[in-house]
Structures are given as structure tokens and as C-alpha cells.
Design a protein around this motif. Structure first.
Motif, PDB file in Angstrom:
ATOM      1  N   MET A   1       0.857  -1.198   0.000  1.00  0.00           N
ATOM      2  CA  MET A   1       0.000   0.000   0.000  1.00  0.00           C
ATOM      3  C   MET A   1       0.886   1.238   0.000  1.00  0.00           C
ATOM      4  SD  MET A   1      -3.208   0.352   2.518  1.00  0.00           S
ATOM      5  CE  MET A   1      -3.427   2.023   3.066  1.00  0.00           C
ATOM      6  N   SER A   2       0.764   2.066  -0.994  1.00  0.00           N
ATOM      7  CA  SER A   2       1.700   3.179  -1.124  1.00  0.00           C
ATOM      8  C   SER A   2       1.529   4.222  -0.019  1.00  0.00           C
ATOM      9  CB  SER A   2       1.548   3.836  -2.493  1.00  0.00           C
ATOM     10  OG  SER A   2       0.304   4.482  -2.594  1.00  0.00           O
ATOM     11  N   THR A   3       0.297   4.450   0.423  1.00  0.00           N
ATOM     12  CA  THR A   3       0.073   5.459   1.452  1.00  0.00           C
ATOM     13  C   THR A   3       0.850   5.117   2.718  1.00  0.00           C
ATOM     14  OG1 THR A   3      -2.139   5.750   0.615  1.00  0.00           O
ATOM     15  CG2 THR A   3      -1.669   6.740   2.733  1.00  0.00           C
ATOM     16  N   LEU A   4       0.772   3.845   3.124  1.00  0.00           N
ATOM     17  CA  LEU A   4       1.466   3.425   4.329  1.00  0.00           C
ATOM     18  C   LEU A   4       2.964   3.665   4.206  1.00  0.00           C
ATOM     19  CD1 LEU A   4       1.509   2.055   7.083  1.00  0.00           C
ATOM     20  CD2 LEU A   4       1.559  -0.147   5.918  1.00  0.00           C
ATOM     21  N   ASN A   5       3.516   3.311   3.049  1.00  0.00           N
ATOM     22  CA  ASN A   5       4.949   3.512   2.855  1.00  0.00           C
ATOM     23  C   ASN A   5       5.324   4.987   2.862  1.00  0.00           C
ATOM     24  OD1 ASN A   5       6.080   0.934   2.786  1.00  0.00           O
ATOM     25  ND2 ASN A   5       5.301   0.584   0.723  1.00  0.00           N
ATOM     26  N   GLU A   6       4.501   5.800   2.226  1.00  0.00           N
ATOM     27  CA  GLU A   6       4.783   7.238   2.195  1.00  0.00           C
ATOM     28  C   GLU A   6       4.751   7.843   3.595  1.00  0.00           C
ATOM     29  OE1 GLU A   6       1.978   8.972  -0.519  1.00  0.00           O
ATOM     30  OE2 GLU A   6       2.686   7.665  -2.130  1.00  0.00           O
ATOM     31  N   VAL A   7       3.701   7.487   4.334  1.00  0.00           N
ATOM     32  CA  VAL A   7       3.557   8.025   5.693  1.00  0.00           C
ATOM     33  C   VAL A   7       4.676   7.488   6.591  1.00  0.00           C
ATOM     34  CG1 VAL A   7       2.066   8.068   7.738  1.00  0.00           C
ATOM     35  CG2 VAL A   7       1.068   8.352   5.480  1.00  0.00           C
ATOM     36  N   GLY A   8       4.990   6.195   6.409  1.00  0.00           N
ATOM     37  CA  GLY A   8       6.052   5.580   7.193  1.00  0.00           C
ATOM     38  C   GLY A   8       7.405   6.235   6.953  1.00  0.00           C
ATOM     39  N   GLU A   9       7.718   6.461   5.694  1.00  0.00           N
ATOM     40  CA  GLU A   9       8.982   7.114   5.350  1.00  0.00           C
ATOM     41  C   GLU A   9       9.051   8.503   5.974  1.00  0.00           C
ATOM     42  OE1 GLU A   9      11.574   6.007   3.463  1.00  0.00           O
ATOM     43  OE2 GLU A   9      10.654   4.037   3.257  1.00  0.00           O
ATOM     44  N   ASN A  29      -1.456  -6.856  10.141  1.00  0.00           N
ATOM     45  CA  ASN A  29      -2.473  -7.430  11.020  1.00  0.00           C
ATOM     46  C   ASN A  29      -1.957  -7.695  12.430  1.00  0.00           C
ATOM     47  OD1 ASN A  29      -4.520  -7.564   9.013  1.00  0.00           O
ATOM     48  ND2 ASN A  29      -3.455  -9.304   8.119  1.00  0.00           N
ATOM     49  N   SER A  30      -0.638  -7.567  12.628  1.00  0.00           N
ATOM     50  CA  SER A  30      -0.106  -7.790  13.967  1.00  0.00           C
ATOM     51  C   SER A  30      -0.201  -6.512  14.784  1.00  0.00           C
ATOM     52  CB  SER A  30       1.345  -8.276  13.894  1.00  0.00           C
ATOM     53  OG  SER A  30       2.212  -7.189  13.674  1.00  0.00           O
ATOM     54  N   ALA A  31      -0.200  -6.679  16.105  1.00  0.00           N
ATOM     55  CA  ALA A  31      -0.392  -5.531  16.998  1.00  0.00           C
ATOM     56  C   ALA A  31       0.713  -4.495  16.840  1.00  0.00           C
ATOM     57  CB  ALA A  31      -0.457  -6.005  18.448  1.00  0.00           C
ATOM     58  N   ARG A  32       1.944  -4.991  16.599  1.00  0.00           N
ATOM     59  CA  ARG A  32       3.073  -4.061  16.465  1.00  0.00           C
ATOM     60  C   ARG A  32       3.302  -3.684  15.007  1.00  0.00           C
ATOM     61  NH1 ARG A  32       4.583  -1.268  20.639  1.00  0.00           N
ATOM     62  NH2 ARG A  32       6.810  -1.325  20.218  1.00  0.00           N
ATOM     63  N   GLY A  33       2.423  -4.114  14.138  1.00  0.00           N
ATOM     64  CA  GLY A  33       2.566  -3.805  12.725  1.00  0.00           C
ATOM     65  C   GLY A  33       2.197  -2.356  12.440  1.00  0.00           C
ATOM     66  N   PRO A  34       2.555  -1.884  11.251  1.00  0.00           N
ATOM     67  CA  PRO A  34       2.308  -0.486  10.903  1.00  0.00           C
ATOM     68  C   PRO A  34       0.848  -0.212  10.532  1.00  0.00           C
ATOM     69  CG  PRO A  34       3.397  -1.621   9.076  1.00  0.00           C
ATOM     70  CD  PRO A  34       3.247  -2.632  10.176  1.00  0.00           C
ATOM     71  N   ALA A  47      -7.217  21.263   8.456  1.00  0.00           N
ATOM     72  CA  ALA A  47      -5.994  20.591   8.038  1.00  0.00           C
ATOM     73  C   ALA A  47      -5.947  19.154   8.553  1.00  0.00           C
ATOM     74  CB  ALA A  47      -4.774  21.352   8.546  1.00  0.00           C
ATOM     75  N   ALA A  48      -6.656  18.902   9.641  1.00  0.00           N
ATOM     76  CA  ALA A  48      -6.551  17.601  10.302  1.00  0.00           C
ATOM     77  C   ALA A  48      -6.889  16.447   9.372  1.00  0.00           C
ATOM     78  CB  ALA A  48      -7.451  17.556  11.523  1.00  0.00           C
ATOM     79  N   ALA A  49      -7.860  16.648   8.532  1.00  0.00           N
ATOM     80  CA  ALA A  49      -8.307  15.568   7.655  1.00  0.00           C
ATOM     81  C   ALA A  49      -7.194  15.118   6.719  1.00  0.00           C
ATOM     82  CB  ALA A  49      -9.509  16.027   6.857  1.00  0.00           C
ATOM     83  N   ALA A  50      -6.309  16.022   6.388  1.00  0.00           N
ATOM     84  CA  ALA A  50      -5.269  15.704   5.424  1.00  0.00           C
ATOM     85  C   ALA A  50      -4.022  15.108   6.086  1.00  0.00           C
ATOM     86  CB  ALA A  50      -4.880  16.965   4.665  1.00  0.00           C
ATOM     87  N   VAL A  51      -3.920  15.228   7.395  1.00  0.00           N
ATOM     88  CA  VAL A  51      -2.709  14.788   8.074  1.00  0.00           C
ATOM     89  C   VAL A  51      -2.813  13.321   8.471  1.00  0.00           C
ATOM     90  CG1 VAL A  51      -1.192  15.109  10.043  1.00  0.00           C
ATOM     91  CG2 VAL A  51      -2.242  17.088   8.951  1.00  0.00           C
ATOM     92  N   GLN A  52      -1.916  12.522   7.946  1.00  0.00           N
ATOM     93  CA  GLN A  52      -1.885  11.112   8.309  1.00  0.00           C
ATOM     94  C   GLN A  52      -0.578  10.837   9.022  1.00  0.00           C
ATOM     95  OE1 GLN A  52      -2.587   9.368   4.370  1.00  0.00           O
ATOM     96  NE2 GLN A  52      -4.599   8.803   5.125  1.00  0.00           N
ATOM     97  N   ARG A  53      -0.670  10.038  10.072  1.00  0.00           N
ATOM     98  CA  ARG A  53       0.528   9.743  10.846  1.00  0.00           C
ATOM     99  C   ARG A  53       0.712   8.246  10.967  1.00  0.00           C
ATOM    100  NH1 ARG A  53       2.251  14.209  13.816  1.00  0.00           N
ATOM    101  NH2 ARG A  53       4.138  12.973  13.884  1.00  0.00           N
ATOM    102  N   LEU A  54       1.960   7.845  11.128  1.00  0.00           N
ATOM    103  CA  LEU A  54       2.275   6.429  11.293  1.00  0.00           C
ATOM    104  C   LEU A  54       2.073   6.017  12.753  1.00  0.00           C
ATOM    105  CD1 LEU A  54       3.521   3.902   9.820  1.00  0.00           C
ATOM    106  CD2 LEU A  54       5.659   4.573  10.927  1.00  0.00           C
ATOM    107  N   ALA A  55       1.394   4.889  12.956  1.00  0.00           N
ATOM    108  CA  ALA A  55       1.186   4.376  14.316  1.00  0.00           C
ATOM    109  C   ALA A  55       1.243   2.858  14.291  1.00  0.00           C
ATOM    110  CB  ALA A  55      -0.164   4.837  14.861  1.00  0.00           C
ATOM    111  N   HIS A  56       1.584   2.260  15.438  1.00  0.00           N
ATOM    112  CA  HIS A  56       1.419   0.808  15.556  1.00  0.00           C
ATOM    113  C   HIS A  56      -0.073   0.520  15.448  1.00  0.00           C
ATOM    114  CE1 HIS A  56       5.253   1.162  17.988  1.00  0.00           C
ATOM    115  NE2 HIS A  56       5.564   0.237  17.109  1.00  0.00           N
TER     116      HIS A  56
END
Ligand SMILES: [Zn+2]
Length: 147
Positions: A1-9, A29-34, A47-56
Motif C-alpha cells: 500500500m503506497s500510502t502506508l509507505n509514504e507516511v512511514g517514510e 495485522n499484527s499488533a506491532r505492525g504499521p 488541516a486535520a483531515a489531510a494529516v496522516q501519521r504512522l502508528a502501531h
């Protein structure tokens, strides 16, 4: 999934809620997964709607629809520390300054100040802050100020 990679980077594979590293290769699908957390930025609602952050995944799930809980480091000696999320929201909205913790010594207060500024540089990168340590009542107050 490109979004996850972009946000993760962009977030350097670090969870914005617990501040621990996220393994990009762990199963989503794991608890510690991205996972991608969306719409919880302390910035303005628009602005909040556009902001995506990486979380476990687990951190994101635990957050649910309530405000994220950002803990102070257990290595710090802080008395009555202010809730970080609420403080950031208030400073973003109104500016000004707030006492965020009381410490038994100046050294502890300075240490907490350094930790807090570093933590906020990732949790709320859009909020520019400065810290100040003030002596008062036999303790040292850690003041956070929007700049
Ligand atoms: Zn986490």
C-alpha cells in the motif's frame, strides 16, 4: 500500500503515539505492525483531515475515537505533568505559555525540557515551541511556550 509507505517514510518509521519504532516489514495485522492514523492532528480541523501519521496498529486501535494519549517518559522526574495532547491543542489554538510540569531540581527540569521539545518535534511538528525553567516555591517549573 503506497500510502502506508509514504507516511512511514515521512515519519521515519516511528509511531507518533508511543514514540517507539515501527517495523515496516511486520504484518499489518499484527499488533506491532504499521498502520496509518488519520485525522487526529492537533492542528486546525480543516488541516486535520489531510494529516496522516504512522502508528502501531495496537496504538491506533487503542486510541479509537478518543484523543491519543501521549505519555511522558518514565525516565523523567516530573510532578503533576500536564496532558501533552491537551496542552499542544491549547497552545496551537491560543498561543501563550503553560506550566507543564514541576520538578525537584533544575537539572531534572532541564532534562524534561529537552525530552519534551524532542518529543513534540515528532508529535506536533507544526507547533513551534520554546521551553523555560523557572524557580518557584522550592521547585522548578517547566514552562512551554508557543513561539
Ligand atoms: Zn505505538
Amino acid at each position: 500500500m503506497s500510502t502506508l509507505n509514504e507516511v512511514g517514510e515521512r515519519d521515519a518509521w516511528r509511531c507518533w503515539l508511543c514514540d517507539e519504532p515501527v517495523d515496516p516489514d511486520a504484518s499489518v495485522n499484527s499488533a506491532r505492525g504499521p498502520s496509518v492514523d488519520s485525522g487526529a492532528s492537533p492542528k486546525s480541523k480543516k488541516a486535520a483531515a489531510a494529516v496522516q501519521r504512522l502508528a502501531h496498529r495496537a496504538c491506533n486501535t487503542r486510541k479509537g475515537s478518543v484523543k491519543p494519549v501521549v505519555p511522558w517518559s518514565p525516565d523523567l522526574f516530573v510532578v503533576e505533568p500536564a496532558p501533552i495532547v491537551t496542552t499542544v491543542e491549547r497552545l496551537t489554538r491560543k498561543g501563550g505559555r503553560e506550566v507543564v510540569a514541576r520538578c525537584p531540581s533544575r537539572a531534572e527540569a532541564e532534562k524534561a525540557a529537552v525530552w519534551l521539545v524532542d518529543r513534540l518535534s515528532r508529535f506536533a511538528p507544526e507547533l513551534a515551541v520554546a521551553t523555560q525553567v523557572e524557580a518557584g516555591g522550592g521547585q522548578f517549573l517547566l514552562v512551554l511556550r508557543a513561539v
